[in-house]
Write a protein that holds these residues in place. Structure first.
Motif, PDB file in Angstrom:
ATOM      1  N   THR A   1       0.818  -1.218   0.000  1.00 52.93           N
ATOM      2  CA  THR A   1       0.000   0.000   0.000  1.00 52.93           C
ATOM      3  C   THR A   1       0.853   1.270   0.000  1.00 52.93           C
ATOM      4  O   THR A   1       0.298   2.377   0.056  1.00 52.93           O
ATOM      5  CB  THR A   1      -0.898   0.029   1.255  1.00 52.93           C
ATOM      6  OG1 THR A   1      -0.068  -0.200   2.393  1.00 52.93           O
ATOM      7  CG2 THR A   1      -1.980  -1.021   1.189  1.00 52.93           C
TER       8      THR A   1
ATOM      9  N   VAL B   1      -3.226   6.953  10.599  1.00 55.05           N
ATOM     10  CA  VAL B   1      -4.439   6.175  10.903  1.00 55.05           C
ATOM     11  C   VAL B   1      -4.174   5.237  12.075  1.00 55.05           C
ATOM     12  O   VAL B   1      -5.012   5.057  12.962  1.00 55.05           O
ATOM     13  CB  VAL B   1      -4.871   5.355   9.654  1.00 55.05           C
ATOM     14  CG1 VAL B   1      -5.962   4.367  10.005  1.00 55.05           C
ATOM     15  CG2 VAL B   1      -5.321   6.290   8.536  1.00 55.05           C
ATOM     16  N   ALA B   2      -2.976   4.652  12.099  1.00 51.36           N
ATOM     17  CA  ALA B   2      -2.658   3.689  13.155  1.00 51.36           C
ATOM     18  C   ALA B   2      -2.825   4.333  14.528  1.00 51.36           C
ATOM     19  O   ALA B   2      -3.525   3.811  15.397  1.00 51.36           O
ATOM     20  CB  ALA B   2      -1.234   3.174  12.968  1.00 51.36           C
TER      21      ALA B   2
ATOM     22  N   GLN C   1      -2.846  -4.410  11.456  1.00 50.77           N
ATOM     23  CA  GLN C   1      -3.688  -3.613  12.339  1.00 50.77           C
ATOM     24  C   GLN C   1      -4.172  -4.403  13.558  1.00 50.77           C
ATOM     25  O   GLN C   1      -4.366  -3.834  14.634  1.00 50.77           O
ATOM     26  CB  GLN C   1      -4.911  -3.134  11.554  1.00 50.77           C
ATOM     27  CG  GLN C   1      -5.032  -1.642  11.504  1.00 50.77           C
ATOM     28  CD  GLN C   1      -6.051  -1.213  10.476  1.00 50.77           C
ATOM     29  OE1 GLN C   1      -7.013  -1.920  10.190  1.00 50.77           O
ATOM     30  NE2 GLN C   1      -5.860  -0.035   9.950  1.00 50.77           N
TER      31      GLN C   1
ATOM     32  N   ASP D   1     -11.780   3.716   8.150  1.00 49.89           N
ATOM     33  CA  ASP D   1     -10.353   3.850   7.801  1.00 49.89           C
ATOM     34  C   ASP D   1     -10.297   4.246   6.320  1.00 49.89           C
ATOM     35  O   ASP D   1     -10.558   3.428   5.436  1.00 49.89           O
ATOM     36  CB  ASP D   1      -9.656   2.502   8.062  1.00 49.89           C
ATOM     37  CG  ASP D   1      -8.184   2.496   7.633  1.00 49.89           C
ATOM     38  OD1 ASP D   1      -7.737   3.491   7.038  1.00 49.89           O
ATOM     39  OD2 ASP D   1      -7.507   1.483   7.891  1.00 49.89           O
TER      40      ASP D   1
ATOM     41  N   SER E   1      -4.874   9.834   6.605  1.00 50.29           N
ATOM     42  CA  SER E   1      -3.507  10.327   6.801  1.00 50.29           C
ATOM     43  C   SER E   1      -2.901  10.730   5.466  1.00 50.29           C
ATOM     44  O   SER E   1      -3.488  10.514   4.411  1.00 50.29           O
ATOM     45  CB  SER E   1      -2.636   9.250   7.444  1.00 50.29           C
ATOM     46  OG  SER E   1      -2.286   8.267   6.485  1.00 50.29           O
TER      47      SER E   1
ATOM     48  N   SER F   1      -0.189   9.342   4.493  1.00 51.05           N
ATOM     49  CA  SER F   1       0.766   8.263   4.221  1.00 51.05           C
ATOM     50  C   SER F   1       0.777   7.822   2.762  1.00 51.05           C
ATOM     51  O   SER F   1       1.820   7.441   2.241  1.00 51.05           O
ATOM     52  CB  SER F   1       0.470   7.057   5.112  1.00 51.05           C
ATOM     53  OG  SER F   1       0.739   7.382   6.447  1.00 51.05           O
ATOM     54  N   LYS F   2      -0.363   7.806   2.101  1.00 51.82           N
ATOM     55  CA  LYS F   2      -0.392   7.359   0.703  1.00 51.82           C
ATOM     56  C   LYS F   2      -0.207   8.543  -0.242  1.00 51.82           C
ATOM     57  O   LYS F   2       0.359   8.402  -1.315  1.00 51.82           O
ATOM     58  CB  LYS F   2      -1.715   6.652   0.364  1.00 51.82           C
ATOM     59  CG  LYS F   2      -2.184   5.676   1.400  1.00 51.82           C
ATOM     60  CD  LYS F   2      -1.219   4.532   1.623  1.00 51.82           C
ATOM     61  CE  LYS F   2      -1.700   3.640   2.749  1.00 51.82           C
ATOM     62  NZ  LYS F   2      -0.661   3.142   3.607  1.00 51.82           N
TER      63      LYS F   2
ATOM     64  N   ARG G   1       4.211  10.572   9.280  1.00 56.62           N
ATOM     65  CA  ARG G   1       3.359  10.255  10.436  1.00 56.62           C
ATOM     66  C   ARG G   1       2.430  11.432  10.755  1.00 56.62           C
ATOM     67  O   ARG G   1       2.464  12.015  11.848  1.00 56.62           O
ATOM     68  CB  ARG G   1       4.184   9.873  11.684  1.00 56.62           C
ATOM     69  CG  ARG G   1       5.176   8.763  11.507  1.00 56.62           C
ATOM     70  CD  ARG G   1       4.646   7.523  10.811  1.00 56.62           C
ATOM     71  NE  ARG G   1       3.501   6.897  11.432  1.00 56.62           N
ATOM     72  CZ  ARG G   1       2.480   6.395  10.723  1.00 56.62           C
ATOM     73  NH1 ARG G   1       2.429   6.477   9.403  1.00 56.62           N
ATOM     74  NH2 ARG G   1       1.477   5.809  11.340  1.00 56.62           N
TER      75      ARG G   1
HETATM   76  C1  PLP Z   1      -5.672  -0.596   5.591  1.00 58.67           C
HETATM   77  C2  PLP Z   1      -4.661   0.322   6.184  1.00 58.67           C
HETATM   78  N1  PLP Z   1      -5.053   1.196   7.126  1.00 58.67           N
HETATM   79  C3  PLP Z   1      -4.166   2.016   7.734  1.00 58.67           C
HETATM   80  C4  PLP Z   1      -2.822   2.002   7.413  1.00 58.67           C
HETATM   81  C5  PLP Z   1      -1.856   2.827   8.211  1.00 58.67           C
HETATM   82  O1  PLP Z   1      -1.829   4.072   7.807  1.00 58.67           O
HETATM   83  P1  PLP Z   1      -1.031   5.217   8.576  1.00 58.67           P
HETATM   84  O2  PLP Z   1       0.308   5.270   7.949  1.00 58.67           O
HETATM   85  O3  PLP Z   1      -1.867   6.396   8.297  1.00 58.67           O
HETATM   86  O4  PLP Z   1      -0.957   4.886  10.018  1.00 58.67           O
HETATM   87  C6  PLP Z   1      -2.384   1.142   6.424  1.00 58.67           C
HETATM   88  C7  PLP Z   1      -0.948   1.145   6.053  1.00 58.67           C
HETATM   89  O5  PLP Z   1      -0.484   0.513   5.170  1.00 58.67           O
HETATM   90  C8  PLP Z   1      -3.315   0.293   5.790  1.00 58.67           C
HETATM   91  O6  PLP Z   1      -2.930  -0.573   4.857  1.00 58.67           O
END
Ligand code: PLP
Length: 454
Positions: A105, A171-172, A197, A267, A296, A298-299, A306
Motif C-alpha cells: 500500500t 491512521v494507526a 492492524q 479507515d 492520513s 501516508s499514501k 506520520r
Molecule cells: C488498511 C490500512 N489502514 C491504515 C494504514 C496505516 O496508515 P497510517 O500510515 O496512516 O498509520 C495502512 C498502512 O499501510 C493500511 O494498509
C-alpha cells in the motif's frame, strides 16, 4: 564545463535518482568542487541517452538539497557551500529495501515533492513566531485543523469543522486513540483485513469480531448475526480485497449503527486514489454522529511523515484530543505548519493530481500485463488505491508467489495471515513503484518462477 563520469544501471530504474546520487557523491568527495559548472541538461541527457526531463529532475533534486545552484543565464553550478551540505539531506535509506516498495500500500516515495515541501518548511521557519514552537494544542495546530477540515469537506465530502478534527500520527495512532476513548470494545473487523492492524487494535483493548467481506464489501447481514458495539471498515477500498462498499451496504451499515447506538470507525487509508470513476464520498459525511473517520498523508505524501487526522463528534474529538495530550503531548509542530502551508498553497492537490495520473498508468500496465501473460490470475480491487488483489490459479501457492514477487522487487503479501479462516489462495501486490514499462517483465518473471510448481 565539467566532464562528468556518471554510470547508470537501466535495469534498476529510477534513473533521475541514480544521476542525483552520483552527482551528490562526487560533490561530497570533492570530485566536483564549488563553482563547477555542470553540462546543460540537454547535453548530459544526450550523453547518457536519457530524456532531458530525467536530468532536469536530478538537477532540481540537488538544487532543493542545496548541492547545486541554478541561475538563469549561467546554468547549473555546484553550490559554494555544497561540500559542507549536511549528511541529513542524503535521501539514501538506512537499510536497502526492495526497490519497488516496502508495503503493497506504500506510495512511490521517489516522487515525494521535495522541493515544494522544502519551500513550505522554509516558509514556516521564516515566519512562525518563536512561541509557536512550544508545546502546542495536543489536538493539532489550528492552521492545520482549518486546512484539513476544508480539504476533507471538499475532497471527501466529510461533514467536518476544525473543532471535530484532531491531528494524529497517522491512521494507526488515530485508531489506537479512538479505542482508548470508546468504552465498549467488541469491535467487528472485516475478514480479511490488515494483519498489521490486528495487534494494534487488540493492544488498545478491543476484542475483535471477524465479519466476512464479499463482492459488495462487508456482509452487514453477517454483522447483525454477531455481537459488536462498533465496526472498523475500509469502505472506499477494502483492504485487502479492494472492494468498494456498495451503496446498499453503506445504507445497511449506517442503519445497523443507528438502531443500536453503535459506532463505525472508517479507515480512509487510500481514498485519494480512485481511477475510473469519481471518488466515493466518505461514510462520515452521511452520518457524522455515528462515524469516526481516520485518514492520513501516508499514501498521498509519505508514511514517514506520520501525520493524519481523526474526525469525530465533538465530545469524542475532545476525548481523543485529551487522550493525545496525556499520552504524548501531540504531533511535531513544524511539520504540521508545513502541511498547512502545503495544503493552502495548492501543493497537496497538485501532487495528488500528478500521482493519480502516474499510478493510473502503472495500474493499467500491470493489469494488462497480467491479462495477457498470466490469464489464470484473477485481478480484483483495481478501481482505487495502490495495490491489486490477485486470486491465484490452482496449484499456485500464495507464499511462493509472494516470495517470487519480492525477488522481482515487487512488494507483495500473502492473504492467508489476513484471514480468520482458510480461503482460496491470493496475494496483494503493490504497483505504486512499478514503472509501467517494467510491468510485462515483472509478470513474465513471476510466471517463470511459478511454472513447474506443484
Ligand atoms: C488498511 C490500512 N489502514 C491504515 C494504514 C496505516 O496508515 P497510517 O500510515 O496512516 O498509520 C495502512 C498502512 O499501510 C493500511 O494498509
Amino acid at each position: 564545463m565539467a566532464d562528468l563520469h556518471i554510470t547508470i544501471n537501466r535495469d534498476k530504474g529510477a534513473i533521475a535518482g541514480q544521476i542525483a546520487s552520483e552527482l551528490r557523491d562526487s560533490i561530497r568527495l570533492g570530485r566536483l568542487t564549488p563553482g563547477t559548472r555542470l553540462p546543460a541538461s540537454r547535453d548530459l541527457a544526450a550523453d547518457l541517452r536519457v530524456s532531458r526531463g530525467v536530468v532536469v529532475e536530478a538537477y532540481e533534486q540537488l538544487v532543493a538539497e542545496g548541492f547545486l545552484i541554478s541561475r538563469v543565464g549561467s546554468g547549473t553550478q555546484v553550490a559554494p557551500a555544497a561540500a559542507r551540505a549536511p549528511a541529513v539531506e542524503d535521501p539514501a535509506p538506512v537499510t536497502r529495501a526492495p526497490y519497488y516498495g516496502h508495503r503493497p500500500t506504500s506510495p512511490d516515495l521517489g516522487h515525494f515533492p521535495r522541493e515544494r515541501w522544502l519551500a513550505s518548511v522554509r516558509h514556516v521557519l521564516a515566519t512562525v513566531p518563536a512561541d509557536a514552537l512550544d508545546y502546542g494544542d495536543p489536538g493539532g495546530v489550528p492552521e492545520l485543523r482549518e486546512e484539513l477540515a476544508g480539504y476533507l469537506r471538499r475532497v471527501r465530502a466529510a461533514d467536518v469543522r476544525p473543532e471535530n478534527l484532531v491531528v494524529v500520527g497517522g491512521v494507526a495512532q488515530g485508531l489506537s486513540l479512538i479505542l482508548h476513548v470508546l468504552t465498549r470494545t467488541a469491535l467487528a473487523v472485516e475478514d480479511p483485513s490488515s494483519h498489521r492492524q490486528a495487534p494494534l487494535l487488540r493492544r488498545a483493548g478491543a476484542q475483535l469480531v471477524p465479519v466476512p467481506v464479499d463482492e459488495q464489501g462487508l456482509d452487514v447481514a453477517a454483522l447483525r448475526a454477531r455481537r459488536a458495539d462498533s465496526v472498523l471498515v475500509t469502505p472506499a477500498h477494502q483492504f485487502p480485497t479492494g472492494v468498494v462498499l456498495s451503496p446498499a451496504r453503506r445504507a445497511a451499515l449506517l442503519e445497523w449503527a443507528r438502531e443500536g447506538d453503535r459506532t463505525i470507525l472508517e479507515d480512509d487509508y487510500d481514498a485519494e486514489f480512485r481511477f475510473d470513476r469519481d471518488p466515493v464520498g466518505c461514510l462520515q459525511g452521511l452520518a457524522p454522529d455515528r462515524v469516526i473517520l481516520s485518514g492520513s498523508v501516508s499514501k498521498a505524501l509519505a508514511p514517514g511523515l506520520r501525520l493524519g487526522w481523526v474526525v469525530a463528534p465533538a465530545h469524542l474529538a475532545d476525548a481523543v484530543r485529551r487522550a493525545r495530550g496525556e499520552l504524548d503531548l501531540g504531533s511535531p509542530v513544524i511539520e504540521q505548519y508545513a502541511l498547512a502551508h502545503f495544503l493552502r498553497t495548492g501543493g497537496y492537490d497538485k501532487h495528488l493530481r500528478r500521482m493519480r495520473r502516474e499510478y493510473h498508468r502503472r495500474r493499467d500496465a500491470l493489469v494488462l500485463a497480467l491479462a495477457e501473460h498470466a490469464p489464470g490470475v484473477r485481478v480484483r480491487g483495481i478501481e482505487a488505491g495502490l495495490h491489486v488483489y490477485l486470486d491465484l490459479p490452482p496449484g499456485w501457492d500464495e507464499d511462493r508467489v509472494a516470495a517470487a514477487a519480492l525477488e522481482l522487487g515487487l512488494s507483495a503479501e500473502a492473504v492467508a495471515p489476513m484471514r480468520s479462516s482458510a480461503g482460496p489462495p491470493a496475494v496483494v501486490v503493490g504497483f505504486a513503484r512499478l514503472p509501467a514499462r517494467k510491468a510485462v517483465e515483472a509478470v513474465l518473471g513471476l510466471k517463470v518462477r511459478m511454472s513447474g510448481q506443484n
